[in-house]
Design an enzyme around this catalytic site. Sequence first.
Site, PDB file in Angstrom:
ATOM      1  N   THR A  62      35.167  48.100 -82.135  1.00  0.00           N
ATOM      2  CA  THR A  62      34.837  47.270 -81.520  1.00  0.00           C
ATOM      3  C   THR A  62      34.775  45.923 -82.740  1.00  0.00           C
ATOM      4  O   THR A  62      33.323  45.527 -82.894  1.00  0.00           O
ATOM      5  CB  THR A  62      33.895  47.369 -80.121  1.00  0.00           C
ATOM      6  OG1 THR A  62      34.693  47.998 -79.466  1.00  0.00           O
ATOM      7  CG2 THR A  62      34.158  46.039 -80.121  1.00  0.00           C
ATOM      8  N   LYS A 100      39.429  44.300 -74.832  1.00  0.00           N
ATOM      9  CA  LYS A 100      38.137  45.257 -74.945  1.00  0.00           C
ATOM     10  C   LYS A 100      37.029  44.150 -74.652  1.00  0.00           C
ATOM     11  O   LYS A 100      35.891  45.206 -74.177  1.00  0.00           O
ATOM     12  CB  LYS A 100      37.304  45.942 -76.473  1.00  0.00           C
ATOM     13  CG  LYS A 100      36.486  46.378 -77.045  1.00  0.00           C
ATOM     14  CD  LYS A 100      36.477  47.683 -76.336  1.00  0.00           C
ATOM     15  CE  LYS A 100      35.164  48.722 -76.427  1.00  0.00           C
ATOM     16  NZ  LYS A 100      35.403  49.793 -77.496  1.00  0.00           N
ATOM     17  N   LYS A 108      25.988  42.617 -77.839  1.00  0.00           N
ATOM     18  CA  LYS A 108      26.806  42.101 -79.101  1.00  0.00           C
ATOM     19  C   LYS A 108      27.508  41.728 -78.096  1.00  0.00           C
ATOM     20  O   LYS A 108      28.631  41.053 -78.803  1.00  0.00           O
ATOM     21  CB  LYS A 108      26.827  42.964 -79.955  1.00  0.00           C
ATOM     22  CG  LYS A 108      27.766  42.733 -81.693  1.00  0.00           C
ATOM     23  CD  LYS A 108      28.322  43.521 -82.474  1.00  0.00           C
ATOM     24  CE  LYS A 108      29.448  44.169 -82.549  1.00  0.00           C
ATOM     25  NZ  LYS A 108      29.307  45.514 -82.580  1.00  0.00           N
TER      26      LYS A 108
END
Lengths: 297, 297, 297, 297
Positions: free
Chosen positions: C96, C171, C239
């Site tokens: 990711t 994602k 994040k």
Amino acid sequence: MADLGFIGLGVMGGRMVKRLLDAGHSVTGYNRTKSKAQWLLDLGMRWAETPRAVAEASAITFSMIADTKALNAITQGVDGVLAGLSTGKIYVDMSTVSPAAIREIAQQAEAKGAQMLDAPVSGSAITLDEGKLSFMVAGKRETFEKVQPILLAIGPKATHVGANGLAAAMKVATNLSLAVQMLAFSEGILLAEKSGIPRATAAEVLFNSVMASPMVKYRGPFVLKMPDEALFDVNMMQKDLLLALEMGRQLDVPLPTTAVTNEMLTTARAMGFAEKDFAVIFEALARMAGIKTGVVE
Amino acid sequence: MADLGFIGLGVMGGRMVKRLLDAGHSVTGYNRTKSKAQWLLDLGMRWAETPRAVAEASAITFSMIADTKALNAITQGVDGVLAGLSTGKIYVDMSTVSPAAIREIAQQAEAKGAQMLDAPVSGSAITLDEGKLSFMVAGKRETFEKVQPILLAIGPKATHVGANGLAAAMKVATNLSLAVQMLAFSEGILLAEKSGIPRATAAEVLFNSVMASPMVKYRGPFVLKMPDEALFDVNMMQKDLLLALEMGRQLDVPLPTTAVTNEMLTTARAMGFAEKDFAVIFEALARMAGIKTGVVE
Amino acid sequence: MADLGFIGLGVMGGRMVKRLLDAGHSVTGYNRTKSKAQWLLDLGMRWAETPRAVAEASAITFSMIADTKALNAITQGVDGVLAGLSTGKIYVDMSTVSPAAIREIAQQAEAKGAQMLDAPVSGSAITLDEGKLSFMVAGKRETFEKVQPILLAIGPKATHVGANGLAAAMKVATNLSLAVQMLAFSEGILLAEKSGIPRATAAEVLFNSVMASPMVKYRGPFVLKMPDEALFDVNMMQKDLLLALEMGRQLDVPLPTTAVTNEMLTTARAMGFAEKDFAVIFEALARMAGIKTGVVE
Amino acid sequence: MADLGFIGLGVMGGRMVKRLLDAGHSVTGYNRTKSKAQWLLDLGMRWAETPRAVAEASAITFSMIADTKALNAITQGVDGVLAGLSTGKIYVDMSTVSPAAIREIAQQAEAKGAQMLDAPVSGSAITLDEGKLSFMVAGKRETFEKVQPILLAIGPKATHVGANGLAAAMKVATNLSLAVQMLAFSEGILLAEKSGIPRATAAEVLFNSVMASPMVKYRGPFVLKMPDEALFDVNMMQKDLLLALEMGRQLDVPLPTTAVTNEMLTTARAMGFAEKDFAVIFEALARMAGIKTGVVE
């Protein structure tokens, strides 16, 4: 000068009567605990033994009490205000109570040939002392015009907003901003404080900025030192936010900041601050930010 | 009276120079577009051809520009302010820019023997005209004390908050309340309006209530009529909220009302209002409430 | 069966290689710490000394690493993956990382005649062990079709979403739900618990209800016992939410639940839980509700 | 096999009776509109003319009705369930109604020597058809144990949560997640869609990810095509969120995602979607994002 009546001589009501007496009005008063009214009797206020007796003695009767339950207690029954009303008399309630209760009592007053106004205030005892209290007033416009000069002896501004109950609604629409502003103020203070600016300095800057509403100016200092007694506690503020949220749902108005702030009041209550002034929302946010501010034990 | 310099003579900067001239100061000015400064030249301001020339001619040089990019443009290079600084001179930037940029330029100024202050303001051109603009100031205290009397010729209050960059941080901590207050104000107006109170009446009540910050008083009327030109548009306000949210994450301060209000600014932008005054958040909320207010087309 | 390469043999990567070996593929692997890969060497995986060597030895090279910084470390420089790519080879990153980083490396790969895919996964090591890991894949469709059979040896579903970078975007759009779902789950648990329902009973009911996503099923039990090691910690989850919020602003998509949940992650971090599994948001909310749950010290 | 009774033979109740008949139970049914029950009579269900008659004919009587008002209608009065209860009989209500109403009826049942359970379900008609409906059950444990085998003929899981009313509370604690998950899912879909991923592709990825709860799987497709008839409309969902928010305030549990989602349901209602399935929250968010999705007119 008019023959006025006043029921509820607490922190707010007592100060209001003082102003009415100072303006030269004759005032007949009633309070559940007579001893608390002694200072007003010393200033020339007359005493009545019941709310009914107040209304019988007065052309215009005011009340300033805690909540809807207290409003029913002083208006209903053989000793209640309604029993003392008759043709041409006016009854003005200044409390923050439910619009529905207002509408019902207004109808009862009209059935006796009298008129009612709901006239809640914006501000605290501090605002009142500064001569800055404002009124939002609802009921017949002609009745408003009769009462307006007397209200202006208490505070500088009275605005007629519409039919009975709408002033109560307007009060709710006003109060939501108080809670939200206090939370946003707390966010700013904590950002500044964690940046390295002393809290008192940050507060001073904000008090001198364009975000400093009168409420921020009188309640903001509580983030430096909480008052021994709440001006308006978490429970009372949450009661008002719930009225706002309920209105929002009934009227289809999304209230994003009100909803979020209400959850912070729940947080404050869960932390044990239900009866602290709602400025304690600052402490609740500070604990979420991992610090204790020292303003509450 | 001091020899002052001023770079950036737009809506805010121009008015500031006017006040400095009125106070008897000598001012040397520079603006990217000279024609916009003609009215100040008519009032006795001197002209310099570059930011560097301004700094060379002045004991204290001020700047009031749009953003961090513009700050770099006027300070760096052969014609920049820094090239004109020397021992004992002071440079004061009043813009809202990033703390990091401030800190870097402050170091460059010190390397030349000069001092820098960051001194952002709270308020708009309206606040300035009313003589109510306040400053938050950061940098060395002794430098602050030298500059303070000059700032007070512009607005009544200047507060020293700490080392360079902290005034920029304090500004962000202030501005978040502006956006949040405007949204809470909008929630109250819409609740009142859908209850049946005319919008102008609801606004009048709020302007006279304890929630009426100076910002609410000057921006609130925009819910009745949006200005042709934004005082501070959605993009600019969102830029400030992003700085607040970024600080919140770095410093571990949860910002519930800021976060929610930021999403409403995104909503306003998505509805096509990016360049409207951020009071347009009222229109965005109104559309969520199923109505069009008529204040924007 | 293909000649495959794999860079990053940690908790996720190692398990993936195991599945590829089990499916009969030949795999050449590289990991920063070779000792952690011993069990895979014992299972028949070949070793390469650099990411470049992996790419040189393989038709298709996969990577599964921590973040954008690590991605640059393994792809750039004389020993990087890019140096080992040549015409016809394919590079698939499953991490990711930022869409921008993906797009840049994809261009570099194409400049060498190779193709790249971004193929992040939905799920944890638990999901992988259950054989339920899914992939979102971006890049050229024909490249996707070549790689798809190999991905299906790891998990049952791979969906092509568009051009390079879009899988990384997808994602982020997926992960925001994980944090929000965990917070809503915590709200439900605390409501039930404070009503008088034992926490384990409340959790069991929720696990059997239609709100029980696979994530709720594997992470929900953490409200009864926090794991010694985080599956995905507060910092990592925040994040991802920041990436979502940034996308929201760029694309003008308001994200009300994401924004609110992000502030709760800030709260969790402020309470000292930055490196706990993000299920610790339950503890943060519990403390706001005035209780300590006992799941963290 | 037991003699069972069933009151309320709508979408959910009818399907439940079908399963009970399929399992070999004898069922006596009642519905306000008899014609809707014809298909069950054809399958062998007996008919009773009143809720009382159902209770008289049955050892265990179930009900599945719309709301608290309907519950009172079928239980009270000369034709009500309570009038038909006697020693040893059991009454099980499966509706989502207020805990207070449950507690009162449970006491009335006990006064007649009978027992009551509240046993609301998690899931929709789709869940029921898939054989995946779960029950949360409250009341005496021994009563629960008697009824459990019959519930398991309808769905695979029944969990005893405590005393009467707690299952209703647990239901509310479950349902808040449904609304919140649907909003977070919508945020993800819109982020993906505005990034350039086709909505159907984004949805497919999410359905295969670890955020895909059973609810997301059956309701998520509504963002591609809204159903003609709501599974659970905005008004009903908001009723449940209000119960949650009320519990939150009474129990001092802050509910950040619930509060924010509730305001979005208000938004949906204000946009005219009160009677659409609450998946329409996607359309409300899309309009805030400046687009119309085409799934509602």
